[in-house]
Design a protein around this motif. Structure first.
Motif, short mmCIF file in Angstrom:
data_model
loop_
_atom_site.label_atom_id
_atom_site.label_comp_id
_atom_site.label_asym_id
_atom_site.label_seq_id
_atom_site.Cartn_x
_atom_site.Cartn_y
_atom_site.Cartn_z
N THR A 271 -3.09 52.84 15.98
CA THR A 271 -1.92 53.75 15.95
C THR A 271 -2.17 55.08 16.65
O THR A 271 -1.42 56.02 16.48
N GLU A 272 -3.22 55.16 17.47
CA GLU A 272 -3.43 56.37 18.27
C GLU A 272 -2.42 56.45 19.40
O GLU A 272 -2.14 57.54 19.90
N LEU A 273 -1.90 55.30 19.82
CA LEU A 273 -0.81 55.23 20.78
C LEU A 273 0.37 54.53 20.14
O LEU A 273 0.18 53.62 19.33
N GLU A 274 1.57 54.95 20.52
CA GLU A 274 2.80 54.31 20.05
C GLU A 274 3.36 53.45 21.16
O GLU A 274 3.19 53.76 22.33
N SER A 275 4.05 52.39 20.76
CA SER A 275 4.68 51.53 21.76
C SER A 275 5.98 50.98 21.22
O SER A 275 6.26 51.06 20.02
N VAL A 276 6.76 50.44 22.14
CA VAL A 276 8.00 49.75 21.80
C VAL A 276 8.01 48.45 22.58
O VAL A 276 7.32 48.30 23.58
#
Length: 71
Positions: free
Chosen positions: A36-41
């Protein structure tokens, strides 16, 4: 919108995220997503990285390395 994101699209591909992080591997990008250090969709079948989270991760790296002059 934050001024530091105005020169970037709001979402980038995993490949573009790799480039933005200096050529890191796909595995590293997916590891950062899992932690969860990066967010994505998801857009259809594509995984897109939220640019703001990518820039925040870079800021975190910079803060962690403040005063560290090693390359």
């Amino acid at each position: 919108m934050n001024i530091r994101t105005t020169n970037y699209p709001p979402l980038v591909s995993v490949t573009e995220a790799q480039r933005m992080l200096g050529g890191r591997g796909r595995g590293k990008i997916y590891s950062l997503l899992a932690s969860t250090e990066l967010e994505s969709v998801k857009d259809g079948g594509r995984r897109l990285i939220v640019t703001e989270s990518l820039l925040s991760y870079v800021e975190t790296l910079k803060e962690a390395n403040t005063g560290d002059n090693r390359d």
